[in-house]
Design an enzyme around this catalytic site. Structure first.
Site, PDB file in Angstrom:
ATOM      1  N   SER A  13     -10.705  -2.425  21.269  1.00  0.00           N
ATOM      2  CA  SER A  13     -11.873  -3.258  21.581  1.00  0.00           C
ATOM      3  C   SER A  13     -11.559  -4.733  21.396  1.00  0.00           C
ATOM      4  O   SER A  13     -12.304  -5.583  21.875  1.00  0.00           O
ATOM      5  CB  SER A  13     -13.105  -2.825  20.787  1.00  0.00           C
ATOM      6  OG  SER A  13     -12.857  -2.829  19.417  1.00  0.00           O
ATOM      7  N   ASP A  30       1.895 -10.224  14.321  1.00  0.00           N
ATOM      8  CA  ASP A  30       0.901 -10.982  13.561  1.00  0.00           C
ATOM      9  C   ASP A  30       0.481 -12.208  14.376  1.00  0.00           C
ATOM     10  O   ASP A  30       1.308 -12.879  15.002  1.00  0.00           O
ATOM     11  CB  ASP A  30       1.493 -11.414  12.212  1.00  0.00           C
ATOM     12  CG  ASP A  30       0.417 -11.843  11.238  1.00  0.00           C
ATOM     13  OD1 ASP A  30       0.184 -11.119  10.256  1.00  0.00           O
ATOM     14  OD2 ASP A  30      -0.201 -12.917  11.457  1.00  0.00           O
ATOM     15  N   ASN A  86       0.073  -6.403   0.694  1.00  0.00           N
ATOM     16  CA  ASN A  86      -0.831  -7.116  -0.201  1.00  0.00           C
ATOM     17  C   ASN A  86      -1.990  -6.184  -0.539  1.00  0.00           C
ATOM     18  O   ASN A  86      -2.594  -5.593   0.365  1.00  0.00           O
ATOM     19  CB  ASN A  86      -1.360  -8.387   0.472  1.00  0.00           C
ATOM     20  CG  ASN A  86      -0.245  -9.384   0.769  1.00  0.00           C
ATOM     21  OD1 ASN A  86       0.702  -9.528  -0.016  1.00  0.00           O
ATOM     22  ND2 ASN A  86      -0.333 -10.066   1.913  1.00  0.00           N
ATOM     23  N   SER A  94      -6.395 -10.025   3.158  1.00  0.00           N
ATOM     24  CA  SER A  94      -7.576 -10.590   3.828  1.00  0.00           C
ATOM     25  C   SER A  94      -8.213  -9.601   4.800  1.00  0.00           C
ATOM     26  O   SER A  94      -9.380  -9.751   5.151  1.00  0.00           O
ATOM     27  CB  SER A  94      -7.211 -11.878   4.570  1.00  0.00           C
ATOM     28  OG  SER A  94      -6.222 -11.626   5.538  1.00  0.00           O
ATOM     29  N   VAL A  95      -7.456  -8.610   5.239  1.00  0.00           N
ATOM     30  CA  VAL A  95      -8.006  -7.587   6.131  1.00  0.00           C
ATOM     31  C   VAL A  95      -7.921  -6.248   5.393  1.00  0.00           C
ATOM     32  O   VAL A  95      -6.823  -5.826   4.986  1.00  0.00           O
ATOM     33  CB  VAL A  95      -7.231  -7.508   7.464  1.00  0.00           C
ATOM     34  CG1 VAL A  95      -7.819  -6.417   8.358  1.00  0.00           C
ATOM     35  CG2 VAL A  95      -7.250  -8.860   8.189  1.00  0.00           C
ATOM     36  N   HIS A  99      -2.079  -2.351   5.597  1.00  0.00           N
ATOM     37  CA  HIS A  99      -1.070  -2.790   6.563  1.00  0.00           C
ATOM     38  C   HIS A  99       0.207  -3.205   5.854  1.00  0.00           C
ATOM     39  O   HIS A  99       0.172  -3.765   4.754  1.00  0.00           O
ATOM     40  CB  HIS A  99      -1.582  -3.937   7.439  1.00  0.00           C
ATOM     41  CG  HIS A  99      -2.190  -5.071   6.696  1.00  0.00           C
ATOM     42  ND1 HIS A  99      -3.469  -5.007   6.169  1.00  0.00           N
ATOM     43  CD2 HIS A  99      -1.722  -6.294   6.361  1.00  0.00           C
ATOM     44  CE1 HIS A  99      -3.750  -6.151   5.560  1.00  0.00           C
ATOM     45  NE2 HIS A  99      -2.694  -6.952   5.647  1.00  0.00           N
ATOM     46  N   HIS A 101       3.292  -5.676   6.222  1.00  0.00           N
ATOM     47  CA  HIS A 101       3.889  -6.801   6.941  1.00  0.00           C
ATOM     48  C   HIS A 101       5.380  -6.503   7.064  1.00  0.00           C
ATOM     49  O   HIS A 101       6.031  -6.150   6.069  1.00  0.00           O
ATOM     50  CB  HIS A 101       3.750  -8.103   6.142  1.00  0.00           C
ATOM     51  CG  HIS A 101       2.353  -8.595   5.958  1.00  0.00           C
ATOM     52  ND1 HIS A 101       1.831  -9.642   6.688  1.00  0.00           N
ATOM     53  CD2 HIS A 101       1.367  -8.204   5.108  1.00  0.00           C
ATOM     54  CE1 HIS A 101       0.582  -9.880   6.296  1.00  0.00           C
ATOM     55  NE2 HIS A 101       0.281  -9.028   5.336  1.00  0.00           N
TER      56      HIS A 101
HETATM   57  P1  AMP Z   1      -3.235  -9.834   4.710  1.00  0.00           P
HETATM   58  O1  AMP Z   1      -3.509 -11.261   4.337  1.00  0.00           O
HETATM   59  O2  AMP Z   1      -2.109  -9.187   3.945  1.00  0.00           O
HETATM   60  O3  AMP Z   1      -4.494  -8.994   4.686  1.00  0.00           O
HETATM   61  O4  AMP Z   1      -2.702  -9.860   6.195  1.00  0.00           O
HETATM   62  C1  AMP Z   1      -3.563  -9.946   7.285  1.00  0.00           C
HETATM   63  C2  AMP Z   1      -2.744 -10.451   8.421  1.00  0.00           C
HETATM   64  O5  AMP Z   1      -3.444 -10.203   9.613  1.00  0.00           O
HETATM   65  C3  AMP Z   1      -2.439 -11.961   8.388  1.00  0.00           C
HETATM   66  O6  AMP Z   1      -1.034 -12.169   8.365  1.00  0.00           O
HETATM   67  C4  AMP Z   1      -3.087 -12.469   9.666  1.00  0.00           C
HETATM   68  O7  AMP Z   1      -2.355 -13.506  10.283  1.00  0.00           O
HETATM   69  C5  AMP Z   1      -3.128 -11.215  10.518  1.00  0.00           C
HETATM   70  N1  AMP Z   1      -4.135 -11.177  11.558  1.00  0.00           N
HETATM   71  C6  AMP Z   1      -5.439 -11.518  11.441  1.00  0.00           C
HETATM   72  N2  AMP Z   1      -6.074 -11.312  12.605  1.00  0.00           N
HETATM   73  C7  AMP Z   1      -5.152 -10.831  13.477  1.00  0.00           C
HETATM   74  C8  AMP Z   1      -5.185 -10.444  14.848  1.00  0.00           C
HETATM   75  N3  AMP Z   1      -6.320 -10.493  15.569  1.00  0.00           N
HETATM   76  N4  AMP Z   1      -4.038 -10.017  15.425  1.00  0.00           N
HETATM   77  C9  AMP Z   1      -2.901  -9.980  14.713  1.00  0.00           C
HETATM   78  N5  AMP Z   1      -2.803 -10.323  13.411  1.00  0.00           N
HETATM   79  C10 AMP Z   1      -3.912 -10.757  12.810  1.00  0.00           C
END
Ligand code: AMP
Length: 113
Positions: A13, A30, A86, A94-95, A99, A101
């Site tokens: 989506s 990323d 993280n 942050s998400v 995940h 990295h």
């Molecule tokens: P974290 O801070 O470990 O949760 O990593 C979240 C990562 O998601 C960060 O490195 C962001 O740059 C990446 N991110 C956020 N939004 C998107 C997106 N729409 N597509 C790809 N990466 C994203």
């Protein structure tokens, strides 16, 4: 549980630069890369963070770790790469969809900030 950004990438989506997919996981570049190779490998199962895994997720976690070096190699960085998870806001998460990295393509300093 509300759909995270990454759940929306899984269900297409919202767009992402997807570089790998199988039955259990998905990898995409990323959006704010910190190295020439910086992609995120996520399980399709919506686990918020590493601390939330349960015993039944062990095979899935093994699959992610088995897949990460294949993706690094596929992207031309199979010899030198870093995998980072993280867990929690103070650790930089942050998400809230688990995940990994995968970073490579430059010298990576230690310790991270
Ligand atoms: P974290 O801070 O470990 O949760 O990593 C979240 C990562 O998601 C960060 O490195 C962001 O740059 C990446 N991110 C956020 N939004 C998107 C997106 N729409 N597509 C790809 N990466 C994203």
């Amino acid at each position: 549980m509300s759909a995270t950004l990454f759940s929306q990438i899984i269900d297409r989506s919202i767009p992402a630069d997807i570089i790998y997919e199988d039955e259990y996981c998905l990898a995409f570049n990323d959006i704010a890369p910190q190295a020439p190779l910086h992609c995120l490998l996520i399980p399709k199962k919506p686990i918020p963070k590493l601390a939330d895994i349960c015993a039944e997720d062990q095979a899935l976690l093994g699959h992610l770790l088995h897949t990460a070096p294949k993706i690094a190699a596929q992207q031309g960085h199979g010899e030198h790469f870093r995998v980072v998870i993280n867990n929690g806001e103070r650790a930089g998460q942050s998400v809230f969809h688990l995940h990994l990295h995968i970073l490579g393509g430059r010298a990576l300093m230690w310790p991270p900030g």
